[in-house]
Write an enzyme that holds these catalytic residues in place. Sequence first.
Site, PDB file in Angstrom:
ATOM      1  N   ASN A  11     -92.733  51.514 -61.362  1.00 50.57           N
ATOM      2  CA  ASN A  11     -93.929  51.591 -60.516  1.00 50.57           C
ATOM      3  C   ASN A  11     -94.466  53.026 -60.552  1.00 50.57           C
ATOM      4  OD1 ASN A  11     -95.474  52.178 -58.118  1.00 50.57           O
ATOM      5  ND2 ASN A  11     -94.863  50.190 -57.314  1.00 50.57           N
ATOM      6  N   ASP A  13     -97.216  54.231 -58.946  1.00 51.99           N
ATOM      7  CA  ASP A  13     -98.141  54.538 -57.843  1.00 51.99           C
ATOM      8  C   ASP A  13     -98.103  56.006 -57.428  1.00 51.99           C
ATOM      9  OD1 ASP A  13     -98.696  51.847 -57.729  1.00 51.99           O
ATOM     10  OD2 ASP A  13     -97.620  51.482 -55.860  1.00 51.99           O
ATOM     11  N   HIS A  14     -96.877  56.558 -57.380  1.00 55.54           N
ATOM     12  CA  HIS A  14     -96.780  57.892 -56.761  1.00 55.54           C
ATOM     13  C   HIS A  14     -97.108  59.035 -57.714  1.00 55.54           C
ATOM     14  CE1 HIS A  14     -96.054  56.051 -53.059  1.00 55.54           C
ATOM     15  NE2 HIS A  14     -95.019  55.368 -53.525  1.00 55.54           N
ATOM     16  N   ARG A  22    -104.866  66.372 -54.663  1.00 51.60           N
ATOM     17  CA  ARG A  22    -105.859  67.388 -55.014  1.00 51.60           C
ATOM     18  C   ARG A  22    -107.206  66.786 -55.418  1.00 51.60           C
ATOM     19  NH1 ARG A  22    -104.122  72.730 -55.846  1.00 51.60           N
ATOM     20  NH2 ARG A  22    -102.724  73.074 -54.099  1.00 51.60           N
ATOM     21  N   HIS A  47     -99.772  49.194 -57.661  1.00 49.71           N
ATOM     22  CA  HIS A  47    -100.283  48.531 -56.459  1.00 49.71           C
ATOM     23  C   HIS A  47    -101.654  49.119 -56.122  1.00 49.71           C
ATOM     24  CE1 HIS A  47     -99.366  47.516 -51.920  1.00 49.71           C
ATOM     25  NE2 HIS A  47    -100.497  46.980 -52.342  1.00 49.71           N
ATOM     26  N   ARG A  49    -104.083  49.359 -53.595  1.00 48.34           N
ATOM     27  CA  ARG A  49    -104.192  49.069 -52.159  1.00 48.34           C
ATOM     28  C   ARG A  49    -105.655  49.044 -51.749  1.00 48.34           C
ATOM     29  NH1 ARG A  49     -98.915  50.072 -49.355  1.00 48.34           N
ATOM     30  NH2 ARG A  49    -100.066  49.630 -47.447  1.00 48.34           N
ATOM     31  N   ARG A  53    -105.204  54.471 -51.706  1.00 48.56           N
ATOM     32  CA  ARG A  53    -104.549  55.747 -51.397  1.00 48.56           C
ATOM     33  C   ARG A  53    -103.796  56.326 -52.597  1.00 48.56           C
ATOM     34  NH1 ARG A  53     -99.821  53.711 -47.359  1.00 48.56           N
ATOM     35  NH2 ARG A  53    -101.606  52.762 -46.329  1.00 48.56           N
ATOM     36  N   HIS A  54    -103.391  55.465 -53.536  1.00 45.61           N
ATOM     37  CA  HIS A  54    -102.778  56.025 -54.752  1.00 45.61           C
ATOM     38  C   HIS A  54    -103.510  55.511 -55.999  1.00 45.61           C
ATOM     39  CE1 HIS A  54    -100.348  52.454 -54.035  1.00 45.61           C
ATOM     40  NE2 HIS A  54     -99.549  53.024 -53.164  1.00 45.61           N
ATOM     41  N   GLU A  74     -99.693  44.659 -58.332  1.00 40.66           N
ATOM     42  CA  GLU A  74     -99.358  44.344 -56.935  1.00 40.66           C
ATOM     43  C   GLU A  74    -100.629  44.377 -56.108  1.00 40.66           C
ATOM     44  OE1 GLU A  74     -96.507  46.837 -55.093  1.00 40.66           O
ATOM     45  OE2 GLU A  74     -95.007  46.401 -56.597  1.00 40.66           O
ATOM     46  N   THR A 104     -95.657  52.552 -46.435  1.00 42.87           N
ATOM     47  CA  THR A 104     -95.368  51.795 -47.654  1.00 42.87           C
ATOM     48  C   THR A 104     -95.273  50.330 -47.238  1.00 42.87           C
ATOM     49  OG1 THR A 104     -93.818  51.533 -49.502  1.00 42.87           O
ATOM     50  CG2 THR A 104     -92.867  52.167 -47.397  1.00 42.87           C
ATOM     51  N   THR A 105     -95.031  49.437 -48.202  1.00 44.47           N
ATOM     52  CA  THR A 105     -94.990  48.009 -47.878  1.00 44.47           C
ATOM     53  C   THR A 105     -93.743  47.732 -47.038  1.00 44.47           C
ATOM     54  OG1 THR A 105     -96.000  47.692 -50.041  1.00 44.47           O
ATOM     55  CG2 THR A 105     -95.241  45.714 -48.895  1.00 44.47           C
ATOM     56  N   GLU A 155     -90.044  38.212 -55.373  1.00 45.59           N
ATOM     57  CA  GLU A 155     -89.406  39.530 -55.395  1.00 45.59           C
ATOM     58  C   GLU A 155     -88.836  39.755 -54.004  1.00 45.59           C
ATOM     59  OE1 GLU A 155     -91.276  42.727 -57.484  1.00 45.59           O
ATOM     60  OE2 GLU A 155     -90.423  44.236 -56.145  1.00 45.59           O
ATOM     61  N   HIS A 198     -88.012  47.804 -54.004  1.00 47.87           N
ATOM     62  CA  HIS A 198     -88.335  48.669 -52.875  1.00 47.87           C
ATOM     63  C   HIS A 198     -87.177  49.579 -52.483  1.00 47.87           C
ATOM     64  CE1 HIS A 198     -90.558  50.312 -49.563  1.00 47.87           C
ATOM     65  NE2 HIS A 198     -91.607  49.669 -50.009  1.00 47.87           N
ATOM     66  N   GLY A 199     -87.406  50.857 -52.688  1.00 39.27           N
ATOM     67  CA  GLY A 199     -86.486  51.878 -52.198  1.00 39.27           C
ATOM     68  C   GLY A 199     -85.235  52.083 -53.030  1.00 39.27           C
ATOM     69  N   GLY A 220     -90.041  52.606 -58.148  1.00 44.09           N
ATOM     70  CA  GLY A 220     -91.070  53.635 -58.305  1.00 44.09           C
ATOM     71  C   GLY A 220     -90.748  54.961 -57.674  1.00 44.09           C
TER      72      GLY A 220
HETATM   73  N1  PXP Z   1     -91.819  46.146 -55.441  1.00 47.97           N
HETATM   74  C1  PXP Z   1     -92.831  45.973 -54.561  1.00 47.97           C
HETATM   75  C2  PXP Z   1     -93.335  44.593 -54.338  1.00 47.97           C
HETATM   76  C3  PXP Z   1     -93.401  47.071 -53.901  1.00 47.97           C
HETATM   77  O1  PXP Z   1     -94.408  46.872 -53.026  1.00 47.97           O
HETATM   78  C4  PXP Z   1     -92.935  48.364 -54.190  1.00 47.97           C
HETATM   79  C5  PXP Z   1     -93.558  49.546 -53.534  1.00 47.97           C
HETATM   80  O2  PXP Z   1     -94.891  49.614 -53.878  1.00 47.97           O
HETATM   81  C6  PXP Z   1     -91.897  48.496 -55.121  1.00 47.97           C
HETATM   82  C7  PXP Z   1     -91.350  47.371 -55.714  1.00 47.97           C
HETATM   83  C8  PXP Z   1     -91.358  49.838 -55.503  1.00 47.97           C
HETATM   84  O3  PXP Z   1     -90.769  50.454 -54.405  1.00 47.97           O
HETATM   85  P1  PXP Z   1     -90.299  51.953 -54.510  1.00 47.97           P
HETATM   86  O4  PXP Z   1     -91.506  52.770 -54.851  1.00 47.97           O
HETATM   87  O5  PXP Z   1     -89.758  52.241 -53.154  1.00 47.97           O
HETATM   88  O6  PXP Z   1     -89.260  52.020 -55.584  1.00 47.97           O
END
Ligand code: PXP
Length: 248
Positions: A11, A13-14, A22, A47, A49, A53-54, A74, A104-105, A155, A198-199, A220
């Site tokens: 992922n 996103d970040h 910036r 994702h 959103r 935001r990202h 996503e 976050t989600t 998921e 997630h996480g 991610g």
């Molecule tokens: N899976 C889903 C469905 C998510 O919404 C996210 C966070 O956007 C992730 C995986 C990845 O989570 P993380 O960035 O915490 O690894």
Amino acid sequence: MTAGKLRLGVNIDHVATVRNARGGTVPDPVRAALVAQEAGADGITAHLREDRRHIVDADIDGLMAALKLPLNFEMAATQEMQQIALRHKPHAVCIVPEKREERTTEGGLEVAGQDNTLAHYIAPFQASGARVSLFIAAEKKQVEAAARIGAPVIELHAGAYADAWAEERWDVRDSELSRITEMTAYAHELGLEVHVGHGLTYDSVGPIAALPQVAELNIGHFIIGEAIFRGLGPAIAEMRRLMDEARA
Ligand code: PXP
């Protein structure tokens, strides 16, 4: 029964979060996706959103144009996102709950109780050939509802499990792992493909990667953070190594 090779969806996103801090064009999430592709990722997750935001719309254009890997898009279950996804035709869509005020989600999608609405919502994706996944809590009623409405993939939300690792609350970690383990097996029995995300971190990924019915992990935030110290390619390669080690 195993689901074959465990896939890693990275992922990105970040990368966009840092860029947007910036307001410019660097670092570029599309470039990150290309590095991930080289480093052994099996897919890219992004994702879009509602508040952008990202990831922003132009990133999705760029990813669709540049990537050889499948894109897992996503999105919240809104009309706007449905139109965007149907226009781009990504390999997969993952429907997530979304609240503007959350960092976050936070939770899983409430599938049980809105079967008809969601079944209707995902129908155009099924018709267009996109693989539909629902991001849900590891709860029996959500797993059953996902199967009932014909989603091929779920998921499972690993957030509580991952938080317990970070907070060193081992009893919670173990009970969350049991829940994910049970619901993975149950969903597999119902014919669903199971992903987890997630996480997840280098510490917490092993026990999840070891579950034989899990087909894909989406990771991610930790990887992008770790990339600051070791570089993105090596950060991904180490996650891949830990997943393979646990699966073996
Ligand atoms: N899976 C889903 C469905 C998510 O919404 C996210 C966070 O956007 C992730 C995986 C990845 O989570 P993380 O960035 O915490 O690894």
